[in-house]
Design a protein around this motif. Structure first.
Motif, PDB file in Angstrom:
ATOM      1  N   GLU A 291       0.811  -1.214   0.000  1.00  0.00           N
ATOM      2  CA  GLU A 291       0.000   0.000   0.000  1.00  0.00           C
ATOM      3  C   GLU A 291       0.849   1.272   0.000  1.00  0.00           C
ATOM      4  OE1 GLU A 291      -2.469  -0.491   3.397  1.00  0.00           O
ATOM      5  OE2 GLU A 291      -3.774  -1.989   2.443  1.00  0.00           O
ATOM      6  N   VAL A 292       1.788   1.362   0.936  1.00  0.00           N
ATOM      7  CA  VAL A 292       2.612   2.573   1.035  1.00  0.00           C
ATOM      8  C   VAL A 292       3.479   2.719  -0.206  1.00  0.00           C
ATOM      9  CG1 VAL A 292       4.428   3.733   2.339  1.00  0.00           C
ATOM     10  CG2 VAL A 292       2.596   2.531   3.554  1.00  0.00           C
ATOM     11  N   ALA A 293       4.076   1.618  -0.660  1.00  0.00           N
ATOM     12  CA  ALA A 293       4.939   1.669  -1.842  1.00  0.00           C
ATOM     13  C   ALA A 293       4.150   2.080  -3.086  1.00  0.00           C
ATOM     14  CB  ALA A 293       5.597   0.315  -2.061  1.00  0.00           C
ATOM     15  N   ALA A 294       2.894   1.604  -3.210  1.00  0.00           N
ATOM     16  CA  ALA A 294       2.070   1.984  -4.363  1.00  0.00           C
ATOM     17  C   ALA A 294       1.800   3.480  -4.353  1.00  0.00           C
ATOM     18  CB  ALA A 294       0.750   1.206  -4.347  1.00  0.00           C
ATOM     19  N   PHE A 295       1.515   4.025  -3.162  1.00  0.00           N
ATOM     20  CA  PHE A 295       1.267   5.470  -3.077  1.00  0.00           C
ATOM     21  C   PHE A 295       2.526   6.262  -3.400  1.00  0.00           C
ATOM     22  CE2 PHE A 295       0.953   9.536  -0.827  1.00  0.00           C
ATOM     23  CZ  PHE A 295      -0.268   9.994  -1.291  1.00  0.00           C
ATOM     24  N   VAL A 296       3.669   5.830  -2.895  1.00  0.00           N
ATOM     25  CA  VAL A 296       4.935   6.530  -3.167  1.00  0.00           C
ATOM     26  C   VAL A 296       5.248   6.496  -4.664  1.00  0.00           C
ATOM     27  CG1 VAL A 296       7.432   6.475  -2.805  1.00  0.00           C
ATOM     28  CG2 VAL A 296       5.887   6.163  -0.861  1.00  0.00           C
ATOM     29  N   MET A 297       5.049   5.338  -5.293  1.00  0.00           N
ATOM     30  CA  MET A 297       5.345   5.218  -6.721  1.00  0.00           C
ATOM     31  C   MET A 297       4.369   6.041  -7.563  1.00  0.00           C
ATOM     32  SD  MET A 297       8.073   3.498  -7.177  1.00  0.00           S
ATOM     33  CE  MET A 297       8.645   4.336  -5.697  1.00  0.00           C
ATOM     34  N   SER A 298       3.103   6.070  -7.182  1.00  0.00           N
ATOM     35  CA  SER A 298       2.152   6.884  -7.934  1.00  0.00           C
ATOM     36  C   SER A 298       2.477   8.365  -7.774  1.00  0.00           C
ATOM     37  CB  SER A 298       0.720   6.604  -7.471  1.00  0.00           C
ATOM     38  OG  SER A 298       0.467   7.102  -6.172  1.00  0.00           O
ATOM     39  N   ALA A 299       2.882   8.769  -6.554  1.00  0.00           N
ATOM     40  CA  ALA A 299       3.289  10.160  -6.348  1.00  0.00           C
ATOM     41  C   ALA A 299       4.525  10.494  -7.180  1.00  0.00           C
ATOM     42  CB  ALA A 299       3.569  10.407  -4.863  1.00  0.00           C
TER      43      ALA A 299
END
Length: 381
Positions: A291-299
């Motif tokens: 979850e956190v990694a997906a948000f960081v990558m999308s950002a």
């Protein structure tokens, strides 16, 4: 008053600050817009839609400040850009503001009447309030890359020479779709991190699809810009530290001209690369349920995609397709030397405070949306 920083240096600093504010808006308010777009599709019941709304409810107002700061910075640091853009894009800006106004009204009014139709109407109002700005901002960037039809009269007043439907050309619409897909990806990453199953699972699937669509559309836009899009280049001498006057230069229009900065500044291809790789890794992180990694990558993808046109266009801020020599650049469309310096002092003082407060708010609100906020007497939407 003696200003210890050169005028040309201040102009570059403020060009970068404007870009940072736009990126901040896309990253922070972007997941709000993306969540609003996804609201009717991820929420299968009234309670699920309330969970989605309350995932962004505590932060959306603070996130929208980035948009206000961007508009204020363009007004104070780049007055000709502000005047020409708000004149040329008047209808688009008006529609955007109406859509943004829908958001707070929908947040507040949705729960006033316990009626399914009433709440459905406001849910779709939130959807429009997310989709319209996302699409229009992308279309605006597409038109900036092609050049905006404006010129200056004898008194240096900006005169818009185009029409509203002229802005809705194929490349601009492609950029609009990139913007929508990008923010849907970012919104899905946020929803996945802030909600529990089954909403998080739906957001995960939507995020994977949006990530791939973002990657493909952004790549198509790059191919089009490289092979078919006319760019702008300054062919005459320009005094980077002279008083602003956009009519003291010569500009040529040529296919592929926007790619010259990538040859001039070897580090600049990092922006489109970040946009592509970030979207790809976001899709992978969605699939792995990180979850956190997906948000960081999308950002990261959002940062790269928004930075790409800015770096390609430098020093142009708003090129003119009607009269290329009247194009607005970082060297001839800024406020005075003293104004930029005084504003920079204010930014140095207050921006760290804003960032520190934002970090504190997100730390306090970390974690999933708790169920107890929906208990009688709570403060949930």
């Amino acid at each position: 008053m003696h200003v210890p920083i050169d005028y040309d240096t201040l102009r570059v600093i403020w060009w970068a600050l404007l870009g940072i504010l736009l990126i901040g808006f896309a990253v922070f308010d972007g997941f709000d817009l993306g969540t609003a777009i996804l609201l009717p599709f991820l929420g299968r019941s009234d309670m699920e839609r309330r969970i989605l709304i309350n995932s962004i409810g505590p932060v959306w107002e603070g996130n929208q400040v980035w948009f206000i700061l961007g508009g204020g910075a363009s007004f104070a640091a780049w007055p000709p850009v502000y005047a020409a853009s708000f004149s040329g894009f008047y209808v688009a800006m008006f529609v955007t503001l109406l859509a943004l106004i829908l958001r707070p009204v929908a947040f507040k009014f949705r729960g006033k009447v316990d009626n399914a139709l009433w709440r459905s109407v406001w849910d779709w109002a939130l959807f429009i309030g997310g989709l319209a700005p996302a699409l229009i901002f992308g279309v605006a960037f597409g038109n900036l890359l092609q050049g905006v039809p404006f010129r200056f009269d004898a008194e240096l007043r900006a005169v818009y020479t185009g029409g509203f439907f002229q802005l809705l050309n194929p490349f601009a619409l492609l950029c609009g779709l990139v913007s929508v897909a990008m923010l849907v990806m970012h919104g899905a990453a946020y929803v996945q991190a802030k909600t529990i199953e089954p909403i998080a699972g739906r957001a995960r699937r939507a995020g994977m699809i949006a990530s791939i669509v973002t990657l493909v559309l952004f790549a198509l836009g790059g191919v089009y810009a490289y092979s078919m899009l006319d760019g702008y280049a300054i062919t005459s001498q320009i005094a980077a530290n002279a008083p602003s006057n956009p009519l003291r230069k010569t500009v040529e229009v040529a296919t592929g001209a926007w790619m010259r900065n990538y040859e001039r500044f070897p580090w600049s291809p990092a922006a489109p690369l970040l946009g592509l790789v970030g979207a790809l890794l976001a899709a992978v992180m969605f699939a792995l349920r990180r979850e956190v990694a997906a948000f960081v990558m999308s950002a990261a993808s959002v940062v790269g995609i928004v930075a790409t046109p800015g770096l390609a266009m430098f020093p142009f801020i708003m090129p003119s397709s009607s009269e290329p020599n009247a194009s607005l650049t970082a060297w001839d469309a800024s406020s005075s030397h003293l104004t930029l310096y005084v504003m920079l002092i204010a930014v140095v003082i207050f921006l760290p405070i804003v960032l520190a407060y934002t970090a504190w708010v997100y730390r306090v609100l970390r974690g999933k949306v708790p169920s107890h906020i929906f208990e009688p007497g709570g403060h949930a939407y």
